[in-house]
Scaffold this active site. Sequence first.
Site, short mmCIF file in Angstrom:
data_model
loop_
_atom_site.label_atom_id
_atom_site.label_comp_id
_atom_site.label_asym_id
_atom_site.label_seq_id
_atom_site.Cartn_x
_atom_site.Cartn_y
_atom_site.Cartn_z
N ARG A 83 0.80 -1.22 0.00
CA ARG A 83 0.00 0.00 0.00
C ARG A 83 0.84 1.27 0.00
NH1 ARG A 83 -4.15 -1.04 4.77
NH2 ARG A 83 -2.67 -2.69 5.34
N GLN B 154 12.18 -14.21 6.12
CA GLN B 154 10.86 -14.78 5.87
C GLN B 154 10.54 -14.59 4.39
OE1 GLN B 154 7.40 -12.66 7.11
NE2 GLN B 154 6.23 -14.52 7.58
N THR C 128 2.26 -12.78 10.30
CA THR C 128 3.05 -12.41 11.48
C THR C 128 3.44 -13.62 12.33
OG1 THR C 128 0.95 -11.93 12.58
CG2 THR C 128 2.13 -10.08 11.62
#
Length: 452
Positions: free
Chosen positions: A16, A73, A79
């Site tokens: 975003r 990751q 999360t």
Amino acid sequence: MQPLQIAILAAGKGKRMRSALPKVLHPLAGKPLLAHVLATARAMSPRAICVVEGAGDVVRKRFADADLIWARQDPPRGTGDALRCALAALPPDGVTLVLFGADPLARAATLREVVEHAQHGALSLLTIDLDDPEGYGRVVRTADGRVAAIVEHVDATPEQHTIREINTGVMAAQTAAFARWLSSIGDRNASGEYFLTDVIALAVRDGVTVATTSAASVTEALGVNSQRDLAELERRYQRMQADALLDAGVALADPARIEVRGTLACGRDVTIDIGCIFEGQVSLGDNVAVGAHCVIRNVSVAADTAIAPFSHLEDARIGARCRIGPYARIRPGSVLADEVHIGNFVEVKASTVGERSKVNHLAYVGDAAVGRDVNVGAGTITCNYDGADKHRTVIEDDVHIGSDTQLVAPVRIGRGATIGAGTTVWKDVPADALAVNEKTQVARSGWKRPKK
């Protein structure tokens, strides 16, 4: 107390933000978001800090600090998965505090309270009540007020959407408990990700107390997901800086029109006009006045100095009772003694200027040592660069230099010398001498200008 370690989740792509720059590298108050988080983490003196990064190594290169542990990751799967990656790189014991690389303004004092609950065996959460909780995970409580679960916004029922208490994402727990819960969470949700918040329900199942700490202000809980978020947080942060300056006695013409992108230390009776930007480490002594739209970076300014509007100062030391600007530029490596005057459209670079000396108009002083009581006329420049190397100009005390003079370095102007207007000086000038270039002036009577 059990040892503390901190996991900072910074692998999100930040779609975003609509930027090629990783979200955690976008600047807040002149520093990357992640730099703010790291500063707070270090203030808590943990035994280890692990940063979880995504694909590529841009973030790691920006923060090549020896005290950081890195985990990757890739691909990003939520999360919960990010914390799994961090725990694989951290010691298995103690307490782990989870922070987010794009949530920059939580205070160390607040986080210490979160950690304290975890050190007593609880799963500890940082929460806050928001008037508009749109987009945030809701804290679902039982009838007697105990935390039952965190429900992400996309998965919340209409009734749960009315809950105002939200999860900031910051949490702490026994490291071994985190590892156990993370092994049990799944990705059956609207996003297809492993949510860290799912550990709350598992803690409740295990009979572990879920403790909450309420953030002191909304600013502590805000994170950045878009350029709009970043702009809003910048304004909140700058207002906090302005309020602190006002509380310290600094007179701000408009608290909404000042930018502090570093640290600004002020003495008594300092005044700052609108539109000023302070970067790095800046100190202003007593009775310093800064005019409108100045940019001051890594500069110390002694007492009673006035900086007129639209001046730029960088990596310099300014003495007491100086007058600078308007439209002056003081570049890195410059040191001005007391009572120096630097006027409009004057540039000083890597030079020292002695007490009571004046460079008032349209001049360039570079790589020079200027003595006391020197007057430099308008349009004077030091010609310090030969195309390959820089050279020094030395102007001793009590020298007067006429307008439109060129000093071709390396050159020395002796004490008390006078340089006539329009002179090009390429040889040393003795003390108390007058230096001029011989010229002949011719007047031709009856001269007619050419016409088309």
